[in-house]
Design a protein around this motif. Structure first.
Motif, PDB file in Angstrom:
ATOM      1  N   ALA A 176       0.881  -1.152  -0.057  1.00  0.00           N
ATOM      2  CA  ALA A 176      -0.050  -0.062   0.151  1.00  0.00           C
ATOM      3  C   ALA A 176       0.813   1.141  -0.071  1.00  0.00           C
ATOM      4  CB  ALA A 176      -0.930   0.177   1.246  1.00  0.00           C
ATOM      5  N   CYS A 177       0.244   2.460  -0.290  1.00  0.00           N
ATOM      6  CA  CYS A 177       0.862   3.554  -0.087  1.00  0.00           C
ATOM      7  C   CYS A 177       0.170   4.485   0.488  1.00  0.00           C
ATOM      8  CB  CYS A 177       1.235   4.266  -1.657  1.00  0.00           C
ATOM      9  SG  CYS A 177       1.979   5.689  -1.766  1.00  0.00           S
ATOM     10  N   SER A 178       0.971   5.007   1.640  1.00  0.00           N
ATOM     11  CA  SER A 178       0.238   6.202   2.463  1.00  0.00           C
ATOM     12  C   SER A 178       0.950   7.578   2.354  1.00  0.00           C
ATOM     13  CB  SER A 178       0.319   5.608   3.899  1.00  0.00           C
ATOM     14  OG  SER A 178      -0.077   6.749   4.838  1.00  0.00           O
ATOM     15  N   MET A 179       0.465   8.569   2.616  1.00  0.00           N
ATOM     16  CA  MET A 179       1.086   9.816   2.468  1.00  0.00           C
ATOM     17  C   MET A 179       1.314  10.610   3.923  1.00  0.00           C
ATOM     18  SD  MET A 179       1.474  10.691  -0.668  1.00  0.00           S
ATOM     19  CE  MET A 179       1.941  12.699  -0.522  1.00  0.00           C
ATOM     20  N   GLU A 180       2.345  10.698   4.212  1.00  0.00           N
ATOM     21  CA  GLU A 180       3.033  11.443   5.396  1.00  0.00           C
ATOM     22  C   GLU A 180       3.456  12.761   5.036  1.00  0.00           C
ATOM     23  OE1 GLU A 180       2.684  10.348   8.355  1.00  0.00           O
ATOM     24  OE2 GLU A 180       1.769   8.230   7.894  1.00  0.00           O
ATOM     25  N   GLY A 181       2.458  13.565   5.222  1.00  0.00           N
ATOM     26  CA  GLY A 181       2.879  14.876   4.620  1.00  0.00           C
ATOM     27  C   GLY A 181       2.806  15.044   3.206  1.00  0.00           C
ATOM     28  N   THR A 182       4.068  15.556   2.680  1.00  0.00           N
ATOM     29  CA  THR A 182       4.273  15.448   1.312  1.00  0.00           C
ATOM     30  C   THR A 182       5.151  14.381   1.010  1.00  0.00           C
ATOM     31  OG1 THR A 182       6.322  16.679   1.697  1.00  0.00           O
ATOM     32  CG2 THR A 182       4.155  18.080   1.443  1.00  0.00           C
ATOM     33  N   ARG A 183       5.166  13.282   1.702  1.00  0.00           N
ATOM     34  CA  ARG A 183       6.096  12.303   1.321  1.00  0.00           C
ATOM     35  C   ARG A 183       5.394  10.876   1.242  1.00  0.00           C
ATOM     36  NH1 ARG A 183      10.787  10.186   5.345  1.00  0.00           N
ATOM     37  NH2 ARG A 183      12.134  11.566   4.071  1.00  0.00           N
ATOM     38  N   PRO A 184       5.236  10.288   0.096  1.00  0.00           N
ATOM     39  CA  PRO A 184       4.729   8.907  -0.186  1.00  0.00           C
ATOM     40  C   PRO A 184       5.536   7.817   0.489  1.00  0.00           C
ATOM     41  CG  PRO A 184       5.444   9.585  -2.077  1.00  0.00           C
ATOM     42  CD  PRO A 184       5.704  10.837  -1.297  1.00  0.00           C
ATOM     43  N   VAL A 185       4.894   7.176   1.274  1.00  0.00           N
ATOM     44  CA  VAL A 185       5.602   5.788   2.099  1.00  0.00           C
ATOM     45  C   VAL A 185       4.920   4.571   1.535  1.00  0.00           C
ATOM     46  CG1 VAL A 185       6.401   4.870   3.883  1.00  0.00           C
ATOM     47  CG2 VAL A 185       6.271   7.378   3.848  1.00  0.00           C
ATOM     48  N   LEU A 186       5.565   3.678   0.953  1.00  0.00           N
ATOM     49  CA  LEU A 186       5.165   2.335   0.480  1.00  0.00           C
ATOM     50  C   LEU A 186       5.393   1.435   1.801  1.00  0.00           C
ATOM     51  CD1 LEU A 186       5.148   3.904  -2.395  1.00  0.00           C
ATOM     52  CD2 LEU A 186       5.827   1.606  -3.327  1.00  0.00           C
ATOM     53  N   LEU A 187       4.445   0.504   1.939  1.00  0.00           N
ATOM     54  CA  LEU A 187       4.616  -0.372   3.154  1.00  0.00           C
ATOM     55  C   LEU A 187       3.723  -1.483   2.623  1.00  0.00           C
ATOM     56  CD1 LEU A 187       1.760   0.285   4.719  1.00  0.00           C
ATOM     57  CD2 LEU A 187       3.251   2.257   5.339  1.00  0.00           C
ATOM     58  N   GLU A 188       4.355  -2.535   3.649  1.00  0.00           N
ATOM     59  CA  GLU A 188       3.553  -3.895   3.326  1.00  0.00           C
ATOM     60  C   GLU A 188       2.498  -4.234   4.282  1.00  0.00           C
ATOM     61  OE1 GLU A 188       4.705  -8.791   3.368  1.00  0.00           O
ATOM     62  OE2 GLU A 188       6.026  -7.157   3.529  1.00  0.00           O
ATOM     63  N   ILE A 189       1.180  -4.629   3.648  1.00  0.00           N
ATOM     64  CA  ILE A 189       0.354  -4.874   4.712  1.00  0.00           C
ATOM     65  C   ILE A 189       0.057  -6.660   4.670  1.00  0.00           C
ATOM     66  CG2 ILE A 189      -2.239  -4.663   5.163  1.00  0.00           C
ATOM     67  CD1 ILE A 189      -2.156  -1.802   4.429  1.00  0.00           C
ATOM     68  N   GLN A 190       0.110  -7.209   5.831  1.00  0.00           N
ATOM     69  CA  GLN A 190      -0.125  -8.379   5.839  1.00  0.00           C
ATOM     70  C   GLN A 190      -1.519  -8.867   6.791  1.00  0.00           C
ATOM     71  OE1 GLN A 190       3.349  -9.964   7.960  1.00  0.00           O
ATOM     72  NE2 GLN A 190       4.627  -9.857   6.044  1.00  0.00           N
ATOM     73  N   ALA A 191      -2.243  -9.758   6.330  1.00  0.00           N
ATOM     74  CA  ALA A 191      -3.413 -10.327   6.681  1.00  0.00           C
ATOM     75  C   ALA A 191      -3.435 -11.711   6.814  1.00  0.00           C
ATOM     76  CB  ALA A 191      -4.683  -9.701   5.997  1.00  0.00           C
ATOM     77  N   LEU A 192      -3.966 -12.282   7.777  1.00  0.00           N
ATOM     78  CA  LEU A 192      -4.133 -13.680   8.082  1.00  0.00           C
ATOM     79  C   LEU A 192      -5.569 -13.916   8.403  1.00  0.00           C
ATOM     80  CD1 LEU A 192      -2.990 -16.621   8.221  1.00  0.00           C
ATOM     81  CD2 LEU A 192      -2.437 -16.325  10.439  1.00  0.00           C
ATOM     82  N   VAL A 193      -6.337 -14.722   7.875  1.00  0.00           N
ATOM     83  CA  VAL A 193      -7.704 -15.037   7.999  1.00  0.00           C
ATOM     84  C   VAL A 193      -8.014 -16.346   8.223  1.00  0.00           C
ATOM     85  CG1 VAL A 193     -10.134 -14.807   7.224  1.00  0.00           C
ATOM     86  CG2 VAL A 193      -8.473 -12.850   6.958  1.00  0.00           C
ATOM     87  N   CYS A 194      -8.340 -16.926   9.043  1.00  0.00           N
ATOM     88  CA  CYS A 194      -8.579 -18.580   9.380  1.00  0.00           C
ATOM     89  C   CYS A 194      -9.814 -18.804  10.193  1.00  0.00           C
ATOM     90  CB  CYS A 194      -7.366 -19.084  10.135  1.00  0.00           C
ATOM     91  SG  CYS A 194      -6.835 -18.437  11.764  1.00  0.00           S
ATOM     92  N   GLN A 195     -10.253 -19.928  10.255  1.00  0.00           N
ATOM     93  CA  GLN A 195     -11.352 -20.291  11.087  1.00  0.00           C
ATOM     94  C   GLN A 195     -11.105 -20.342  12.525  1.00  0.00           C
ATOM     95  OE1 GLN A 195     -14.591 -21.049   9.943  1.00  0.00           O
ATOM     96  NE2 GLN A 195     -14.094 -20.332   7.913  1.00  0.00           N
ATOM     97  N   SER A 196     -12.005 -19.794  13.327  1.00  0.00           N
ATOM     98  CA  SER A 196     -12.009 -19.419  14.642  1.00  0.00           C
ATOM     99  C   SER A 196     -12.071 -20.931  15.364  1.00  0.00           C
ATOM    100  CB  SER A 196     -13.006 -18.475  15.114  1.00  0.00           C
ATOM    101  OG  SER A 196     -12.601 -18.452  16.592  1.00  0.00           O
ATOM    102  N   SER A 197     -11.277 -21.378  16.358  1.00  0.00           N
ATOM    103  CA  SER A 197     -11.421 -22.345  17.206  1.00  0.00           C
ATOM    104  C   SER A 197     -12.274 -22.197  18.242  1.00  0.00           C
ATOM    105  CB  SER A 197     -10.105 -22.909  17.602  1.00  0.00           C
ATOM    106  OG  SER A 197      -9.316 -23.149  16.488  1.00  0.00           O
TER     107      SER A 197
END
Length: 455
Positions: free
Chosen positions: A298-319
């Motif tokens: 993803a890309c987020s704007m911090e003021g005038t600076r674009p910062v690319l970063l990684e978003i991780q997600a983990l979805v699994c059945q609940s026990s």
């Protein structure tokens, strides 16, 4: 001189003669503490207090005031200058907070080294370390000039006298919680001492046009210790964030009277001190797994600076009977909202699944433009389908499932193209006024359904 006790609110500094459960000033509960104070001076006597020389107060018309065209003082640290708004303003009062061991003293000592090499007169006042300890840290950081003045003292009366005598350009106080005035009987670090010490340094900064940096301790909640009025009195509040056991550090401004509060500075801790990270996007994406599900850039704007970063997600059945939702670096309520949109608009049965969302690098992001990338990461993990590694995603999600426009889309796309990304998924409405480089392909989407089909 009579002495007594009073109750002070630890959040806002409200003073009361008796204890109260709720503060009338800030409406916080159980924040009053009892402290010994000087209640009244003897009749006919005056309390001796050193006051910084200031200009005589007079009424003036706004149209007749002439401002001095004085340039900001550059620190030769671009990341610090960016957060300060372009450099240090003369007569400003800056508060620097952060966790213990995060590198506050190291950052300010490196700043002092750069300023002294430029001919600025710097006074470093420490109430926590001896001169020998400061010298050891200075030798580790590199070569210093002899122009830096050191003073190990905690008494405000002595410090005020030294500042008025030496008339430095920059003063560093490490830390404000160790300063005390003898007239106040409470211990250093109390509400009364911190408030009085900050007021004294504010008078010195404004009266002598000296830039003063205050180092502040933080509480377990991560805010500066002491009364809340401390942050209101200063001109700029900087927070030094990051994991003390990791190499990265993020300097963020939460208040700045002379610049923007959206800028961040990224540093990396080395044996020789803090090193600036000029390209944080490349640094944050280092070590990104290839072909992994639930991983989206993803890309987020911090003021005038674009910062690319990684978003991780983990979805699994609940026990368990109640699914668990965890968010690291983003708002948990926002994650629950986006999962509700997926369940309502796309029919995904996520109510019985555990969901874990993490922003790598330890950054904390709250920009709505992260919504579409979070949804893509959740769907990628739920359906076990990876997203192309050369794809970047950004966009805001509405409750009806629409993908809304975000600001500065051209800067985001340009940053992605510079790092070698070949495809960008963004709101379709942003394509009208966006300059797209030739080396990247932009795919506009109107809804969450259109974005999920691209997996």
């Amino acid at each position: 001189m009579a002495k007594g006790t009073a109750f002070f609110c630890q959040s806002c500094g409200y003073e009361s003669s008796k204890w109260m459960g709720q503060c009338p000033g800030c409406k916080e509960w159980n924040t009053f503490v009892e402290e010994a104070v000087v209640t009244k001076a003897a009749k006919g006597s005056r309390v001796k207090r050193s006051v910084s020389p200031v200009q005589e107060s007079s009424v003036a018309r706004l149209s007749t005031i002439i401002t001095a065209d004085r340039d900001r003082i550059r620190t030769q640290m671009e990341e610090l200058d960016r957060v300060l708004g372009g450099g240090i303003v003369g007569g400003s009062l800056v508060l620097v907070g952060g966790d213990p061991g995060i590198g506050k003293s190291t950052l300010l000592l490196q700043m002092c080294r750069n300023l002294s090499s430029m001919g600025q007169k710097v006074l470093y006042i420490s109430g926590e370390e001896s001169m020998q300890q400061i010298k050891l840290r200075a030798d580790r950081l590199g070569k210093f000039k002899e122009d830096i003045l050191l003073l190990c003292e905690t008494s405000l009366e002595i410090i005020e006298g030294v500042i008025q005598k030496e008339r430095p350009d920059i003063v560093v106080i490490d830390s404000i919680q160790t300063m005390y005035r003898e007239e106040i009987s409470s211990a250093p670090g109390s509400v009364s001492q911190v408030r009085e010490s900050t007021a004294a340094f504010m008078q010195l900064a404004k009266g002598l046009s000296i830039a003063v940096f205050l180092v502040g301790h933080v509480t377990k909640e991560g805010v500066v210790a002491g009364p809340r009025i401390l942050e209101h009195m200063v001109d700029t509040v900087l927070y030094f964030e990051g994991d003390r056991y990791a190499a990265y550090r993020v300097l963020r401004a939460v208040k700045n009277r002379f610049g923007s509060t959206n800028e961040i500075g990224v540093f990396e801790m080395h044996e020789q001190g803090l090193v600036q990270v000029s390209n944080p996007s490349e640094y944050m994406l280092a070590g990104k797994p290839k072909g992994a599900t639930g991983s989206v850039v993803a890309c987020s704007m911090e003021g005038t600076r674009p910062v690319l970063l990684e978003i991780q997600a983990l979805v699994c059945q609940s026990s368990f009977g109640i699914p668990r939702r965890t968010a690291n670096g983003c708002d948990l309520n926002r994650i629950n909202l986006l999962m509700a949109v997926l369940e309502k608009r796309l029919g995904m049965k996520l109510s019985g699944c555990d969901a874990y969302v993490n922003i790598t690098g330890g950054l904390k992001m709250s920009e709505p433009a992260m919504d579409l990338s979070i949804i893509m990461a959740l769907v990628s993990s739920f359906k076990n389908r990876p997203l192309d590694e050369d794809t970047i995603v950004f966009g805001e999600i509405g409750l009806s499932g629409e993908v809304r426009a975000v600001s500065m889309s051209s800067q985001r796309i340009a940053e992605a193209a510079k790092l070698g990304f070949q495809r960008c998924i963004l709101p379709k409405v942003c394509l009208k006024n966006t300059k797209v480089p030739q080396e990247i392909t932009c795919v506009g989407v109107d809804s969450v359904y259109d974005a999920v089909k691209l997996l």
